[in-house]
Design an enzyme around this catalytic site. Structure first.
Site, PDB file in Angstrom:
ATOM      1  N   TYR A   1     -13.863 -61.815  56.461  1.00 15.78           N
ATOM      2  CA  TYR A   1     -13.385 -60.425  56.495  1.00 15.78           C
ATOM      3  C   TYR A   1     -13.631 -59.857  57.888  1.00 15.78           C
ATOM      4  CZ  TYR A   1     -13.199 -55.397  55.664  1.00 15.78           C
ATOM      5  OH  TYR A   1     -12.884 -54.066  55.733  1.00 15.78           O
TER       6      TYR A   1
ATOM      7  N   GLU B   1      -7.673 -53.697  59.546  1.00 14.75           N
ATOM      8  CA  GLU B   1      -8.428 -54.503  58.590  1.00 14.75           C
ATOM      9  C   GLU B   1      -7.693 -55.812  58.317  1.00 14.75           C
ATOM     10  OE1 GLU B   1      -8.556 -53.377  54.388  1.00 14.75           O
ATOM     11  OE2 GLU B   1     -10.738 -53.503  54.469  1.00 14.75           O
TER      12      GLU B   1
END
Ligand code: GDP
Ligand code: MN
Length: 434
Positions: free
Chosen positions: A155, A243
């Site tokens: 991530y 993101e």
């Protein structure tokens, strides 16, 4: 008065559905601004186009609006395997469900024909995920991309963080999953690098993040290079958040951004015209687009009291005080600054077109706005629209006496309120009586 955070939290409780929260946050973020702005959202394919233009590695892809186009795109890609992805603004698509019965908003297949069949069950149907309202969001486009094997799923996000007074890079070796869960259950697996916006990202910071994510050997350098490129993109496009989940590695040794979500700073619209021109309004409620046509800002909520206000600060205060008096707002219509009588009419028309609305609360503070213009607009709208629901009006500020006279002498059943508290009480009471 409760803080904006408390108000947003209360409204959040009311909303439940996560997807509505950004809208309310949009209201919140505007509290300090004079003009209200829309909240820019880009689809994954648009974000990935920006990324690839800035040297960030994404898979080869096409966008399709019909099943036939999806099939053709799959053939044209000529890839070993294809990944088909529904394009909606909410996350969690992989685990989502369509109202066509199809499970999963992200599918992998080796057969272009299957791409066509799956796209048929995606396009035109609603996809419900953890982040959408219950009824889901209609899918208008799909992304047809070359699928790659993933040997490491991490991530990565870059965001403006108030608590750091600047950008921070957040990463976790636990990618592909819900990052909130990782943060809650394994906080030691969340890594942060605070960036000095004047000095920029240091090589050592990018390398350290790459290492923390689990990229080894030459891949560490490649991942660090991608992180730096993402940071430069973040600055260049005035993003508030980039993101990437998953930020991954292929068995062939390539670092790839498999997913992308970018948020933008609406204050930078004047210097990011090309990006704001990509704004996809198709996921807005039709009523929001209609409001925007008249320079009004509409936000739908799920109560029964329509709120007609000027300014985001007053919108939040109105929301708060309705809650405190036991009521629930149905929506907000923000009139903004230089108001014309015709806008007031349009505003009423929009507010009353929502069948949930059982009362209207007008809360206008006349600073720039002349209250008499509002009062004339209100009486005109009441007559022409033959208003059926109770109307409570609180006006304050410029030319308020004249405005009150206009309302009184209109002979219309308008309840005037002396202040915000009084207005909220009267509006809540008028709904309770029904
Ligand atoms: P989200 O569910 O909305 O976050 O959509 P993603 O784009 O993140 O896709 C969901 C999941 O599908 C990812 O977490 C990956 O595990 C998987 N996925 C997406 N693209 C690929 C791909 O090209 N190859 C493989 N093997 N998996 C993929
Ligand atoms: Mn994802």
């Amino acid at each position: 008065m409760a803080s904006p955070v408390a108000i947003a939290a209360q409204a959040g409780k009311l909303l439940r559905e996560q997807a509505l929260r950004p809208r309310l946050l949009a209201v919140r973020s505007q509290a300090g601004h004079l003009t209200s702005r829309r909240w820019l959202n880009l689809q994954e394919y648009q974000s990935k186009k920006l990324m690839s233009e800035h040297g960030v590695r994404v898979q080869r892809f096409f966008v399709a609006s019909t099943a036939k186009e999806a099939l053709e795109a799959a053939k044209r890609l000529n890839a070993k395997e294809i990944v088909l992805k529904a394009q909606i603004l909410a996350g969690g698509r992989g685990k989502g469900v369509f109202n066509s019965g199809l499970k999963g908003g992200v599918h992998l297949t080796k057969d272009p024909k299957v791409v066509g069949q799956l796209a048929q069950q995606m396009i035109g149907y609603n996809l419900t995920t953890k982040q959408t309202p219950k009824e889901g969001v209609k899918v208008n486009k799909v992304m047809v991309a070359e699928a790659l094997d993933i040997s490491l799923e991490t991530y990565l996000a870059i965001l403006m963080d108030r608590s750091y007074n600047g950008p921070v890079i957040v990463g976790s070796p636990q990618g592909g999953v819900d990052i909130e869960e990782v943060a809650a259950n394994n906080p030691e697996l969340i890594f942060k690098e605070q960036i000095d916006i004047f000095e920029g990202i240091k090589d050592s910071q990018a390398q350290r993040m790459a290492e923390n994510l689990g990229f080894l050997g030459p891949l560490k350098h490649q991942a660090a290079d991608q992180i730096k490129k993402l940071y430069h993109l973040f600055l260049k496009i005035d993003a508030t958040q980039v993101e990437v989940n998953p930020f991954g590695e292929t068995p062939e040794g390539q670092v790839v951004c498999f997913d992308a979500k970018i948020n933008f700073d609406d204050n930078a619209e004047f210097r990011q015209k090309d990006i704001f021109a990509m704004d996809d309004k198709s996921e807005n409620e039709p009523i929001e687009n209609e409001a925007a046509r008249y320079d009004l800002k509409y936000i739908g909520l799920d109560g029964n009291i329509a709120c007609f206000v000027n300014g985001a600060g007053l919108a939040m205060a109105t929301c708060d005080i309705i809650f405190l008096n036991g009521g629930k707002p149905a929506n907000f219509l923000d009139l903004g600054g230089g108001v014309k009588e015709s806008q007031v009419y349009q505003a009423f028309k929009l507010l009353t077109s929502d069948p949930k609305v059982e009362a209207i609360l007008v809360n206008i503070f006349g600073g720039i706005v002349n209250c008499a213009i509002i009062a004339n607009g209100i009486t005109k709208a009441c007559r022409e629209l033959e208003l059926k629901v109770p109307l409570v009006v609180r006006l304050e500020g410029t030319n308020v006496q004249e405005a009150q006279k206009i309302l009184q002498s209109s002979g219309l059943p308008i309840t005037q309120a002396k202040d915000l508290e009084d207005a909220a009480k009267k509006a809540v009471a008028s709904v309770a009586k029904k």
